[in-house]
Scaffold this active site. Structure first.
Site, PDB file in Angstrom:
ATOM      1  N   TYR A  13       0.821  -1.220   0.000  1.00 18.48           N
ATOM      2  CA  TYR A  13       0.000   0.000   0.000  1.00 18.48           C
ATOM      3  C   TYR A  13       0.858   1.274   0.000  1.00 18.48           C
ATOM      4  CZ  TYR A  13      -3.181   3.441   2.200  1.00 18.48           C
ATOM      5  OH  TYR A  13      -3.905   4.559   2.527  1.00 18.48           O
ATOM      6  N   PHE A  74       5.974  -6.927   8.073  1.00 19.79           N
ATOM      7  CA  PHE A  74       4.622  -7.319   8.474  1.00 19.79           C
ATOM      8  C   PHE A  74       4.126  -6.247   9.436  1.00 19.79           C
ATOM      9  CE2 PHE A  74       6.229 -11.854   7.748  1.00 19.79           C
ATOM     10  CZ  PHE A  74       5.697 -11.895   6.465  1.00 19.79           C
ATOM     11  N   TYR A 139       4.574  -6.048  17.217  1.00 20.54           N
ATOM     12  CA  TYR A 139       4.790  -5.268  15.992  1.00 20.54           C
ATOM     13  C   TYR A 139       5.535  -3.970  16.321  1.00 20.54           C
ATOM     14  CZ  TYR A 139       3.701  -1.790  12.423  1.00 20.54           C
ATOM     15  OH  TYR A 139       3.792  -0.769  11.517  1.00 20.54           O
TER      16      TYR A 139
HETATM   17  N1  LIG Z   1      -0.561   1.266   6.882  1.00 16.89           N
HETATM   18  C1  LIG Z   1      -0.367   1.882   8.034  1.00 16.89           C
HETATM   19  O1  LIG Z   1      -1.281   2.452   8.641  1.00 16.89           O
HETATM   20  C2  LIG Z   1       1.026   1.946   8.623  1.00 16.89           C
HETATM   21  C3  LIG Z   1       1.219   2.690   9.788  1.00 16.89           C
HETATM   22  C4  LIG Z   1       2.502   2.762  10.335  1.00 16.89           C
HETATM   23  C5  LIG Z   1       3.571   2.123   9.731  1.00 16.89           C
HETATM   24  N2  LIG Z   1       3.353   1.383   8.610  1.00 16.89           N
HETATM   25  C6  LIG Z   1       4.508   0.711   8.002  1.00 16.89           C
HETATM   26  O2  LIG Z   1       4.569   1.075   6.635  1.00 16.89           O
HETATM   27  C7  LIG Z   1       5.082  -0.003   5.864  1.00 16.89           C
HETATM   28  C8  LIG Z   1       4.135  -0.303   4.721  1.00 16.89           C
HETATM   29  O3  LIG Z   1       2.867  -0.636   5.242  1.00 16.89           O
HETATM   30  P1  LIG Z   1       1.679  -1.056   4.263  1.00 16.89           P
HETATM   31  O4  LIG Z   1       0.402  -0.731   4.947  1.00 16.89           O
HETATM   32  O5  LIG Z   1       1.947  -0.513   2.917  1.00 16.89           O
HETATM   33  O6  LIG Z   1       1.852  -2.637   4.267  1.00 16.89           O
HETATM   34  P2  LIG Z   1       1.723  -3.672   3.051  1.00 16.89           P
HETATM   35  O7  LIG Z   1       1.568  -5.015   3.679  1.00 16.89           O
HETATM   36  O8  LIG Z   1       0.681  -3.227   2.074  1.00 16.89           O
HETATM   37  O9  LIG Z   1       3.133  -3.565   2.341  1.00 16.89           O
HETATM   38  C9  LIG Z   1       4.279  -4.229   2.801  1.00 16.89           C
HETATM   39  C10 LIG Z   1       4.973  -4.823   1.574  1.00 16.89           C
HETATM   40  O10 LIG Z   1       6.202  -5.425   1.977  1.00 16.89           O
HETATM   41  C11 LIG Z   1       6.335  -6.683   1.326  1.00 16.89           C
HETATM   42  N3  LIG Z   1       7.211  -7.505   2.173  1.00 16.89           N
HETATM   43  C12 LIG Z   1       7.005  -7.916   3.443  1.00 16.89           C
HETATM   44  N4  LIG Z   1       8.066  -8.617   3.886  1.00 16.89           N
HETATM   45  C13 LIG Z   1       8.978  -8.644   2.875  1.00 16.89           C
HETATM   46  C14 LIG Z   1      10.265  -9.187   2.724  1.00 16.89           C
HETATM   47  N5  LIG Z   1      10.851  -9.903   3.702  1.00 16.89           N
HETATM   48  N6  LIG Z   1      10.926  -9.003   1.556  1.00 16.89           N
HETATM   49  C15 LIG Z   1      10.345  -8.323   0.538  1.00 16.89           C
HETATM   50  N7  LIG Z   1       9.113  -7.764   0.626  1.00 16.89           N
HETATM   51  C16 LIG Z   1       8.433  -7.933   1.786  1.00 16.89           C
HETATM   52  C17 LIG Z   1       4.914  -7.204   1.200  1.00 16.89           C
HETATM   53  O11 LIG Z   1       4.749  -8.167   0.177  1.00 16.89           O
HETATM   54  C18 LIG Z   1       4.147  -5.915   0.891  1.00 16.89           C
HETATM   55  O12 LIG Z   1       4.072  -5.656  -0.489  1.00 16.89           O
HETATM   56  C19 LIG Z   1       5.275  -1.165   6.827  1.00 16.89           C
HETATM   57  O13 LIG Z   1       6.637  -1.195   7.197  1.00 16.89           O
HETATM   58  C20 LIG Z   1       4.399  -0.798   8.009  1.00 16.89           C
HETATM   59  O14 LIG Z   1       4.891  -1.340   9.200  1.00 16.89           O
HETATM   60  C21 LIG Z   1       2.116   1.282   8.035  1.00 16.89           C
HETATM   61  O1  LIG Z   2     -12.659  -4.134  12.316  1.00 12.84           O
HETATM   62  C1  LIG Z   2     -12.073  -3.294  12.998  1.00 12.84           C
HETATM   63  C2  LIG Z   2     -10.751  -2.862  12.738  1.00 12.84           C
HETATM   64  C3  LIG Z   2     -10.167  -1.923  13.580  1.00 12.84           C
HETATM   65  N1  LIG Z   2     -10.851  -1.432  14.626  1.00 12.84           N
HETATM   66  C4  LIG Z   2     -10.239  -0.435  15.510  1.00 12.84           C
HETATM   67  O2  LIG Z   2      -9.933   0.688  14.724  1.00 12.84           O
HETATM   68  C5  LIG Z   2      -8.741   1.324  15.200  1.00 12.84           C
HETATM   69  C6  LIG Z   2      -7.745   1.423  14.071  1.00 12.84           C
HETATM   70  O3  LIG Z   2      -7.321   0.100  13.738  1.00 12.84           O
HETATM   71  P1  LIG Z   2      -6.418  -0.223  12.471  1.00 12.84           P
HETATM   72  O4  LIG Z   2      -6.233  -1.706  12.441  1.00 12.84           O
HETATM   73  O5  LIG Z   2      -7.012   0.439  11.276  1.00 12.84           O
HETATM   74  O6  LIG Z   2      -5.070   0.505  12.772  1.00 12.84           O
HETATM   75  P2  LIG Z   2      -4.109   0.391  14.049  1.00 12.84           P
HETATM   76  O7  LIG Z   2      -4.333   1.625  14.855  1.00 12.84           O
HETATM   77  O8  LIG Z   2      -4.230  -0.895  14.756  1.00 12.84           O
HETATM   78  O9  LIG Z   2      -2.662   0.304  13.411  1.00 12.84           O
HETATM   79  C7  LIG Z   2      -2.191   1.147  12.419  1.00 12.84           C
HETATM   80  O10 LIG Z   2      -1.615   2.268  12.994  1.00 12.84           O
HETATM   81  C8  LIG Z   2      -0.663   1.984  13.970  1.00 12.84           C
HETATM   82  C9  LIG Z   2      -0.190   3.271  14.554  1.00 12.84           C
HETATM   83  O11 LIG Z   2      -1.269   4.047  14.971  1.00 12.84           O
HETATM   84  C10 LIG Z   2       0.461   1.158  13.369  1.00 12.84           C
HETATM   85  O12 LIG Z   2       1.375   1.975  12.740  1.00 12.84           O
HETATM   86  C11 LIG Z   2       0.020   0.068  12.427  1.00 12.84           C
HETATM   87  O13 LIG Z   2       1.045  -0.237  11.505  1.00 12.84           O
HETATM   88  C12 LIG Z   2      -1.158   0.402  11.611  1.00 12.84           C
HETATM   89  O14 LIG Z   2      -1.683  -0.803  11.118  1.00 12.84           O
HETATM   90  C13 LIG Z   2      -8.231   0.435  16.358  1.00 12.84           C
HETATM   91  O15 LIG Z   2      -8.657   0.984  17.545  1.00 12.84           O
HETATM   92  C14 LIG Z   2      -8.935  -0.901  16.128  1.00 12.84           C
HETATM   93  O16 LIG Z   2      -9.166  -1.622  17.308  1.00 12.84           O
HETATM   94  C15 LIG Z   2     -12.154  -1.830  14.899  1.00 12.84           C
HETATM   95  O17 LIG Z   2     -12.770  -1.386  15.853  1.00 12.84           O
HETATM   96  N2  LIG Z   2     -12.720  -2.742  14.059  1.00 12.84           N
END
Ligand SMILES: NC(=O)c1ccc[n+]([C@@H]2O[C@H](COP(=O)([O-])OP(=O)(O)OC[C@H]3O[C@@H](n4cnc5c(N)ncnc54)[C@H](O)[C@@H]3O)[C@@H](O)[C@H]2O)c1
Ligand SMILES: O=c1ccn([C@@H]2O[C@H](COP(=O)(O)OP(=O)(O)O[C@H]3O[C@H](CO)[C@H](O)[C@H](O)[C@H]3O)[C@@H](O)[C@H]2O)c(=O)[nH]1
Length: 327
Positions: A13, A74, A139
């Site tokens: 993403y 992850f 995580y």
């Molecule tokens: N989405 C959020 O709200 C959020 C918030 C905070 C931090 N992050 C961080 O941002 C980054 C991206 O998140 P995202 O939501 O795009 O996740 P995502 O799962 O969509 O993307 C992660 C990508 O990394 C690849 N990947 C995982 N392990 C790998 C490996 N060992 N080698 C090669 N590729 C690998 C996966 O195939 C995937 O395409 C992550 O590091 C996540 O921890 C995301």
């Molecule tokens: O079906 C659902 C899914 C989520 N939630 C709640 O919605 C809020 C947001 O949940 P998300 O899973 O969308 O996001 P998180 O806050 O758990 O986590 C995200 O934000 C975090 C930092 O805030 C980390 O960076 C992490 O990588 C990223 O996935 C949380 O309170 C969760 O409990 C629900 O109530 N129902």
């Protein structure tokens, strides 16, 4: 000046949106992704693609790269509580191999996807970077361990690094958006209810110490986030590890998010209260003052309804593509 960048996790993403921004700025982009949670079709047109693991990064890194943007990880809080070993192995072990490969290849600039989950339950809101880091789930602990690794690498070996601690990323950018399978994030799950793919949204706990009892998060548009990455590349300084929070400083409860989706989609969105999810802090809201000062970051898409509307448009596009494919 255009550069050449390795984007790990660029089929996912956030990585795909940042890769798209790099391409639009005229840079050369090589995506390295093992497709464990990403999609081949998520890699933006114009980027080269290597299907491979970050643990093998040494095979492809060479001095022609100007920097690495490291998204591969992850990132599901709930899963990390039940399978912590998976998170230590991929997030920490994988990044250690990547740092080794960067050192060997002489690639000395890194932008890393860190997270608000490194802080745990905050003592003060909004959260500043000097706040205590006490993750409440594996995580967040794995990402904090990587931040420590990067600090050491910068001090000992001259890496110029920026860790961006994202709060809750949402929204979409053109053809790049959120399509985790299975989905675990709140906004795309609520949108699946609006699409008729789920009957109701589960609210994970309504007994938190917040005004409506549900968890509060700081939602940031993925395009604002992407812009911060380009600024971070420019700001990275040899020997320094800069850590910046990225959020809007506004908290929205789970119920407020659901209500916003109702308004944007016109769907009633039934909700059911479910037990708390393991490892969830009650409130996470960012102070992004450091990113504004040090990166010159100026987010322009803070409105939650606008963030949800962009995510909704993307979800509808993907649904239309899937139904065209099935016909
Ligand atoms: N989405 C959020 O709200 C959020 C918030 C905070 C931090 N992050 C961080 O941002 C980054 C991206 O998140 P995202 O939501 O795009 O996740 P995502 O799962 O969509 O993307 C992660 C990508 O990394 C690849 N990947 C995982 N392990 C790998 C490996 N060992 N080698 C090669 N590729 C690998 C996966 O195939 C995937 O395409 C992550 O590091 C996540 O921890 C995301
Ligand atoms: O079906 C659902 C899914 C989520 N939630 C709640 O919605 C809020 C947001 O949940 P998300 O899973 O969308 O996001 P998180 O806050 O758990 O986590 C995200 O934000 C975090 C930092 O805030 C980390 O960076 C992490 O990588 C990223 O996935 C949380 O309170 C969760 O409990 C629900 O109530 N129902």
């Amino acid at each position: 000046m255009s550069g050449k960048y390795l984007v790990t996790g660029g089929a996912g993403y956030v990585g795909s949106v940042v890769a798209q921004h790099l391409l639009e700025a005229g840079h050369e982009v090589v995506v390295l992704d093992n497709l464990s949670t990403g999609f081949r079709e998520g890699v933006p047109t114009g980027a080269s693609f290597i299907e491979g693991d970050i643990r093998d990064a040494a095979k492809w890194l060479d001095p022609s790269f100007d920097a690495v943007l490291h998204f591969a990880a992850f990132s599901q809080v709930g899963e990390s509580v039940v399978k912590p070993e998976k998170y230590w192995d991929n997030n920490v072990g994988g990044t250690m191999a990547l740092l080794d490969a960067m050192r060997s290849a002489g690639v000395r600039k890194l932008v890393f996807s860190s997270t608000a989950a490194t802080y745990g339950e905050p003592e003060q809101t909004p959260i500043v970077e000097s706040a205590p880091t006490k993750p409440t789930n594996p995580y967040g602990a794995s990402k904090l361990a990587v931040d420590h690794m990067i600090t050491g690498e910068a001090a000992a070996h001259g890496l110029g690094a920026v860790s961006l601690r994202y709060f809750n990323v949402a929204g979409a950018y053109g053809s790049c958006g959120e399509r985790h399978d299975p989905e675990s994030h709140l906004i795309p799950l609520v949108l699946q209810v609006a699409q008729g793919r789920r009957e109701a949204i589960s609210v994970f706990g309504d007994d938190y110490p917040t005004p409506d009892g549900t968890c509060i998060r700081d939602y940031i548009h993925v395009a604002d986030l992407a812009e911060a990455h380009l600024l971070a590349l420019a700001a990275a300084t040899p020997g320094e590890h800069l850590i910046c929070n990225l959020g809007n400083g506004n908290g929205f409860s789970v119920r407020e998010v659901i209500e916003t989706v109702r308004q944007v989609t016109g769907h009633p969105i039934p909700e059911v209260v479910a037990p708390r999810r393991g490892g969830d802090p009650a409130v996470l809201v960012a102070s992004a003052a450091t990113a504004r000062e040090r990166l010159g970051w100026n987010p322009s898409r803070a409105d939650l309804a606008g963030i949800v509307a962009d995510a909704w448009e993307f979800a509808q596009d993907i649904a239309a593509q899937n139904s065209a494919r099935e016909q």
